[in-house]
Design a protein around this motif. Structure first.
Motif, mmCIF file in Angstrom:
data_model
loop_
_atom_site.group_PDB
_atom_site.id
_atom_site.type_symbol
_atom_site.label_atom_id
_atom_site.label_comp_id
_atom_site.label_asym_id
_atom_site.label_seq_id
_atom_site.Cartn_x
_atom_site.Cartn_y
_atom_site.Cartn_z
ATOM 1 N N GLU A 4 53.859 66.038 12.042
ATOM 2 C CA GLU A 4 53.036 67.170 12.483
ATOM 3 C C GLU A 4 53.911 68.323 12.976
ATOM 4 O OE1 GLU A 4 52.521 64.021 13.351
ATOM 5 O OE2 GLU A 4 50.729 63.665 12.126
ATOM 6 N N GLU A 5 54.954 68.007 13.733
ATOM 7 C CA GLU A 5 55.868 69.039 14.227
ATOM 8 C C GLU A 5 56.630 69.690 13.074
ATOM 9 O OE1 GLU A 5 57.030 67.347 18.662
ATOM 10 O OE2 GLU A 5 57.955 66.460 16.890
ATOM 11 N N THR A 6 57.017 68.873 12.117
ATOM 12 C CA THR A 6 57.713 69.408 10.944
ATOM 13 C C THR A 6 56.819 70.373 10.188
ATOM 14 O OG1 THR A 6 59.055 67.412 10.700
ATOM 15 C CG2 THR A 6 58.787 68.783 8.741
ATOM 16 N N LEU A 7 55.568 69.985 9.995
ATOM 17 C CA LEU A 7 54.630 70.841 9.276
ATOM 18 C C LEU A 7 54.399 72.151 10.025
ATOM 19 C CD1 LEU A 7 51.993 68.221 8.076
ATOM 20 C CD2 LEU A 7 53.620 69.484 6.659
ATOM 21 N N LEU A 9 56.491 73.754 12.043
ATOM 22 C CA LEU A 9 57.662 74.616 11.900
ATOM 23 C C LEU A 9 57.712 75.252 10.513
ATOM 24 C CD1 LEU A 9 60.399 72.484 13.709
ATOM 25 C CD2 LEU A 9 59.487 74.690 14.459
ATOM 26 N N ALA A 10 57.423 74.436 9.497
ATOM 27 C CA ALA A 10 57.414 74.961 8.131
ATOM 28 C C ALA A 10 56.296 75.987 7.943
ATOM 29 C CB ALA A 10 57.258 73.813 7.135
ATOM 30 N N LEU A 11 55.143 75.696 8.530
ATOM 31 C CA LEU A 11 54.015 76.619 8.429
ATOM 32 C C LEU A 11 54.362 77.993 8.980
ATOM 33 C CD1 LEU A 11 51.045 77.409 8.020
ATOM 34 C CD2 LEU A 11 50.548 76.358 10.245
ATOM 35 N N GLN A 12 55.036 78.012 10.117
ATOM 36 C CA GLN A 12 55.384 79.294 10.720
ATOM 37 C C GLN A 12 56.197 80.152 9.755
ATOM 38 O OE1 GLN A 12 54.418 80.437 13.906
ATOM 39 N NE2 GLN A 12 53.083 78.652 13.805
ATOM 40 N N LEU A 13 57.128 79.539 9.034
ATOM 41 C CA LEU A 13 57.922 80.288 8.055
ATOM 42 C C LEU A 13 57.078 80.743 6.875
ATOM 43 C CD1 LEU A 13 61.290 78.298 7.926
ATOM 44 C CD2 LEU A 13 60.910 80.590 8.838
ATOM 45 N N PHE A 14 56.298 79.823 6.315
ATOM 46 C CA PHE A 14 55.438 80.186 5.182
ATOM 47 C C PHE A 14 54.457 81.289 5.577
ATOM 48 C CE2 PHE A 14 56.139 75.712 3.422
ATOM 49 C CZ PHE A 14 56.925 76.148 2.368
ATOM 50 N N TRP A 15 53.912 81.197 6.780
ATOM 51 C CA TRP A 15 52.925 82.152 7.275
ATOM 52 C C TRP A 15 53.546 83.552 7.378
ATOM 53 C CZ3 TRP A 15 49.574 80.552 12.108
ATOM 54 C CH2 TRP A 15 48.520 81.456 12.270
ATOM 55 N N GLN A 16 54.750 83.617 7.866
ATOM 56 C CA GLN A 16 55.414 84.896 8.036
ATOM 57 C C GLN A 16 55.936 85.472 6.731
ATOM 58 O OE1 GLN A 16 58.518 84.347 10.961
ATOM 59 N NE2 GLN A 16 57.119 83.423 12.433
ATOM 60 N N ARG A 17 56.472 84.610 5.852
ATOM 61 C CA ARG A 17 57.203 85.107 4.689
ATOM 62 C C ARG A 17 56.559 84.807 3.350
ATOM 63 N NH1 ARG A 17 63.297 83.303 6.622
ATOM 64 N NH2 ARG A 17 63.113 84.069 8.753
ATOM 65 N N GLY A 18 55.535 83.959 3.338
ATOM 66 C CA GLY A 18 54.937 83.571 2.074
ATOM 67 C C GLY A 18 55.721 82.453 1.409
ATOM 68 N N PHE A 19 55.156 81.903 0.354
ATOM 69 C CA PHE A 19 55.783 80.777 -0.344
ATOM 70 C C PHE A 19 57.107 81.178 -0.968
ATOM 71 C CE2 PHE A 19 56.475 78.212 -4.163
ATOM 72 C CZ PHE A 19 56.411 76.934 -3.645
ATOM 73 N N LEU A 27 63.906 76.476 5.398
ATOM 74 C CA LEU A 27 63.048 75.384 5.878
ATOM 75 C C LEU A 27 63.890 74.262 6.478
ATOM 76 C CD1 LEU A 27 60.569 75.289 2.863
ATOM 77 C CD2 LEU A 27 59.936 75.818 5.232
ATOM 78 N N SER A 28 64.969 73.916 5.810
ATOM 79 C CA SER A 28 65.850 72.847 6.289
ATOM 80 C C SER A 28 66.450 73.196 7.644
ATOM 81 C CB SER A 28 66.971 72.589 5.275
ATOM 82 O OG SER A 28 66.444 72.137 4.051
ATOM 83 N N ARG A 29 66.924 74.442 7.779
ATOM 84 C CA ARG A 29 67.526 74.861 9.046
ATOM 85 C C ARG A 29 66.495 74.870 10.174
ATOM 86 N NH1 ARG A 29 70.272 78.138 5.427
ATOM 87 N NH2 ARG A 29 68.873 79.906 5.732
ATOM 88 N N TYR A 39 63.221 66.909 0.720
ATOM 89 C CA TYR A 39 62.656 66.492 -0.565
ATOM 90 C C TYR A 39 62.213 65.023 -0.520
ATOM 91 C CZ TYR A 39 63.910 70.768 -3.081
ATOM 92 O OH TYR A 39 63.979 72.062 -3.516
ATOM 93 N N ASN A 40 63.005 64.179 0.167
ATOM 94 C CA ASN A 40 62.644 62.765 0.272
ATOM 95 C C ASN A 40 61.333 62.579 1.027
ATOM 96 O OD1 ASN A 40 64.868 61.853 -1.122
ATOM 97 N ND2 ASN A 40 66.110 61.540 0.711
ATOM 98 N N THR A 41 61.101 63.437 2.026
ATOM 99 C CA THR A 41 59.895 63.311 2.850
ATOM 100 C C THR A 41 58.668 63.891 2.156
ATOM 101 O OG1 THR A 41 61.230 63.447 4.861
ATOM 102 C CG2 THR A 41 58.873 63.882 5.081
#
Length: 197
Positions: A4-7, A9-19, A27-29, A39-41
């Protein structure tokens, strides 16, 4: 870190910058793992994006569902647009809606992502359409209300609110815009319903 925490953090980036504007490296950083672990997850960037949007719509979509659940159709649509104006300008989140004004991905390479965004937008429009239709059936809205166009109008105002929020409109300006748009909704109120108020 939990899934949930990973999602989030990723959402915040996608939300700001788009896909397209969000790289695997970013995303990794942000998440603190290597690209291979990411990718494994999640399998792919597309899958990560899809899970982020599912989590987002489950959480943020609540205000849409709660607003449209109100007994009176005009009150429901009023709550929807007022809530949108307020939520899209919150200080603790990126501005606008992550779905309504998400930058469209490349039509060839990411057709599945584009289809996901289109489907989520279509679901929101369908919910509004169903609420307007019920409003006519219940006698809250005039019998001659153009259901499809009123629903598309309200949905279009939500998109405009999101776009203007992303462009920096302040909460007062966005709220005033929503109130102006609600005059159209109020005009659709059935005369008999207005007398009951």
């Amino acid at each position: 870190m939990s899934r949930e925490e990973t999602l989030e953090l990723a959402l915040q980036l996608f939300w700001q910058r788009g896909f397209e504007g969000t790289s695997i490296g970013e995303l990794s950083r942000a998440i603190g793992v290597g690209p291979s672990s990411l990718y494994n997850t999640f399998g792919s960037k597309n899958e990560l994006f899809r899970e982020c949007l599912e989590a987002y719509t489950a959480r943020e979509g609540a205000f849409v569902r709660d607003s449209l659940a109100k007994d009176d159709a005009v009150e429901a649509l009023t709550a929807l647009l007022r809530s949108a104006a307020a939520r899209f300008t919150r200080e603790d989140q990126p501005r606008g809606c992550a779905v309504l004004t998400a930058p469209n991905p490349d039509r060839v390479e990411n057709a599945d992502v584009e289809a996901l965004l289109r489907d989520l937008r279509r679901q929101t429009l369908s919910m509004i359409d169903a609420r307007v239709r019920r409003g006519v059936e219940d006698g809250d809205l005039a019998a001659d209300t153009d259901v499809a166009n009123l629903a598309r109008y309200v949905y279009g105002v939500m998109q405009a609110l999101s776009a203007q929020a992303r462009d920096g409109a302040d909460p007062d300006a966005l709220g005033a815009f929503a109130e102006l748009a609600l005059q159209v909704v109020e005009r659709a109120r059935a005369v008999s319903s207005a007398r009951r108020k």
